[in-house]
Write an enzyme that holds these catalytic residues in place. Structure first.
Site, mmCIF file in Angstrom:
data_model
loop_
_atom_site.group_PDB
_atom_site.id
_atom_site.type_symbol
_atom_site.label_atom_id
_atom_site.label_comp_id
_atom_site.label_asym_id
_atom_site.label_seq_id
_atom_site.Cartn_x
_atom_site.Cartn_y
_atom_site.Cartn_z
ATOM 1 N N LYS B 78 0.855 -1.178 0.000
ATOM 2 C CA LYS B 78 0.000 0.000 0.000
ATOM 3 C C LYS B 78 0.900 1.240 0.000
ATOM 4 C CE LYS B 78 -3.873 1.790 2.818
ATOM 5 N NZ LYS B 78 -4.684 1.519 4.014
ATOM 6 N N SER B 153 -9.656 1.367 2.913
ATOM 7 C CA SER B 153 -8.798 2.171 2.078
ATOM 8 C C SER B 153 -7.722 1.374 1.329
ATOM 9 C CB SER B 153 -8.107 3.233 2.933
ATOM 10 O OG SER B 153 -7.218 2.641 3.847
ATOM 11 N N SER B 177 -9.709 -1.055 7.027
ATOM 12 C CA SER B 177 -9.111 -0.810 5.705
ATOM 13 C C SER B 177 -8.365 -1.986 5.087
ATOM 14 C CB SER B 177 -8.175 0.394 5.775
ATOM 15 O OG SER B 177 -8.926 1.587 5.780
#
Lengths: 102, 481
Positions: B78, B153, B177
């Protein structure tokens, strides 16, 4: 607790944000009003917190179950000045440059 | 399913160690897959193709090393993990050109373990969102249906793994997330106990809630990743001094006699019919296998969304105060004075959701509101954690939905932040309590054909047993990828 324009303006100032940045005065006013509406909507939902019975309850700020221990104080290698300053938007030598403040 | 990029992380690991395939072959296969799928999926903000090829070649020169648990395995990160020399954006204009001078702790660990870092994946700006639509650099599409969001996310991480770009990736979970995008993309995702993994070098959103964790296509795969990620780091003093355990050796648990607590406040929430149907079948299968389902009242969970959106935004408002246009990140052109430099840089470079959350957090911390909001939310947080501890005393694990909806259409909640916040009800209480939770695919919705997930929630630092139970679930509910 209703959030009005005055509260949003004050909060934005504290946060160093300007919801109307780059907009005309009318547009800026409208942007601020929209934000006040949105925040008021959110806070209306958050007000449910006042219903919780919390007298005598200690606040919990961290879910850690073990107390954090400070690390041993010894010198260690870290990123070098040049590497760190490479990310600076503006610099002179080993200094960050900012607009004149006095 | 004969292509190399279809291998699960554990399968690829075996083949690499047995020299059946080389790190370079696997890396090339995954890079090819990234190249072909990216025009549609757009999971990556940066592809580290050249470095990946070099790393793989170097690994091959030295030969497989069983002491390096992720030897030759291509992984995604990420874009919230700092990577030395590689742009790290947090999907924000603020950090569009930021190149860190150091690696996050976890990134160093992956490198030491022999991983091949392939890509930096898309996310909601500073991890604030549930659909990856708040990325400043474009949408990521759900590989199951490209008209749908991948969740968030860590939406890029989940979409990348679901599109077979890499066998595994790293996300972060502040309020769901990792677990929610994993569920919406049919992956397995683990949010470890708060303190299990160092947060050093991960761009901070809410420091008392953020936790790094893995996503992959199998339970055993996330166990391999956790084994490398977990463990002490003296640069994060909230990181536990307990050593990492040998998670991949977790023995499959038994469903027979397994006591699963069902938090009523979550199960009584309105579930999409597709989710409800998959869950109904899952419950029947679990009971048929001998698991005992025990409804549990956890009355304070009803306050969790409110408490979370005060605490998380309060912490975000202080964490993001560092983006001032002075030392790194974007600086506004020609400000008149220092205050305008701060305000203009932040207002120009931070997106609307980030600004909304900073304002909400600043409000909650400001004079006159601190007691009613911030302190009260922190007290409620203790009540919520007590509810979890009491519930976990009466069962082996808690079982909860991950998302009340399967992946939804782009733009569906664009003008409705409150509804999106409410959607996080299923995942965020776990972060308030700091517990580990494993998101597992439970099946496909009969109408939508989209993945639906379930999560198992365990006691602090009980990842070993949580993964063991996950393995038993995996037998009952076959993987979707």
């Amino acid at each position: 607790m209703p959030i009005d324009l005055k509260t949003v303006r004050h909060t934005a100032e504290l946060a160093r944000l300007d919801p109307g940045h780059g907009l005309s005065p009318d547009e800026a006013e409208a942007a601020l009003a929209k934000l006040a509406d949105e925040l008021a909507g959110i806070v209306a939902h958050i007000d449910i917190l006042s219903e919780a019975e919390t007298s005598g309850v200690e606040p919990l700020y961290s879910p850690l179950i073990e107390a954090p221990a400070p690390r041993e104080d010894r010198p260690a290698d870290c990123a070098h000045i040049e590497e760190i300053l490479r990310a600076a938007p503006d610099r002179v030598g080993n200094f960050y440059v900012v607009p004149k403040i006095i | 399913m004969s292509e190399l990029y279809h291998l699960t992380l554990s399968e690829a690991r075996e083949k690499l160690l047995d020299r059946e395939i080389s790190a370079s072959e696997l890396t090339a296969a995954c890079l090819g897959r990234i190249e072909r799928s990216e025009p549609e999926i757009r999971a990556c903000l940066t592809v580290m193709a050249e470095q990946a090829v070099q790393t793989a070649a170097e690994l091959d020169r030295r030969g497989p090393d069983p002491e390096r648990p992720l030897w030759g395995l291509p992984l995604g990160l990420k874009d919230l993990y700092c990577t030395k020399g590689v742009r790290t954006t947090a999907a924000s204009r603020m950090l569009e050109n930021y190149v860190p001078a150091y690696d996050a702790h976890v990134v160093s660990k992956l490198k030491e373990a022999g991983a091949v870092l392939m890509c930096k994946t898309n996310l909601d700006e500073f991890a604030m969102g549930s659909s990856t639509e708040f990325s400043a650099f474009g949408l990521t599409r759900n590989p199951w249906d490209q008209s749908k969001i991948p969740g968030g996310s860590s939406g890029g991480a989940a979409a990348s793994v679901a599109a077979y770009q890499t066998p595994g990736g790293l996300g972060t979970d502040t309020g769901g997330s990792i677990r929610q995008p994993a569920a919406l993309c049919g992956c397995v995702g683990l949010k470890p106990t708060y303190g299990r993994v160092s947060r050093y070098g991960i761009l901070a959103f809410a420091s008392s809630l953020d936790q790094a964790g893995p996503l992959a296509r199998r339970v055993r795969d996330v166990a391999w990743l956790l084994k490398v990620m977990a463990g002490p780091d003296d640069r994060d003093n909230t990181c536990s001094t307990r050593p990492a355990e040998d998670y991949p050796s977790a023995a499959p648990g038994k469903l027979k006699g397994l006591r699963l607590g069902l938090p009523q406040e979550l199960w009584e929430a309105r579930l999409d019919p597709d989710v409800a149907e998959v869950v109904k079948k899952a419950f029947a299968a679990l009971e048929a296998a001998g698991a005992v389902l025990i409804p549990m009242a956890m009355p304070n969970l009803r306050y969790s969304v409110a408490a979370y959106y005060i605490l998380a935004t309060a912490e975000a408002s202080t964490n993001l105060a560092r983006f001032d246009g002075l030392r790194y990140g974007r600086r506004s052109e020609k400000p008149r004075d220092l205050t305008e430099l701060y305000t203009a840089s932040r207002s120009e470079a931070l997106g609307p959701e980030v600004q909304r959350r900073i304002l909400l957090g600043t409000f909650a911390l400001s004079a006159g509101y601190y007691d009613a909001y911030y302190q009260q939310a922190a007290r409620v947080r203790r009540l919520i954690r007590d509810d979890y501890f009491q519930a976990l005393d009466r069962c082996d694990f808690l079982l909860a939905p991950v998302s009340s909806l399967p992946a939804w259409d782009f733009g569906r909640f664009a003008h409705d932040p409150v509804t999106v916040y409410q959607l996080d009800l299923m995942t965020l209480p776990v972060n308030l309590a700091g517990l580990p939770a494993l998101s597992l695919p439970a099946g496909l919705g009969p109408r939508s054909g989209l993945p639906v997930g379930l999560q198992l929630i365990g006691r602090p630092f009980d990842e070993m047993n949580l993964l063991g139970a996950g393995l038993a679930f995996e037998e009952a509910f076959p993987p979707l990828l």
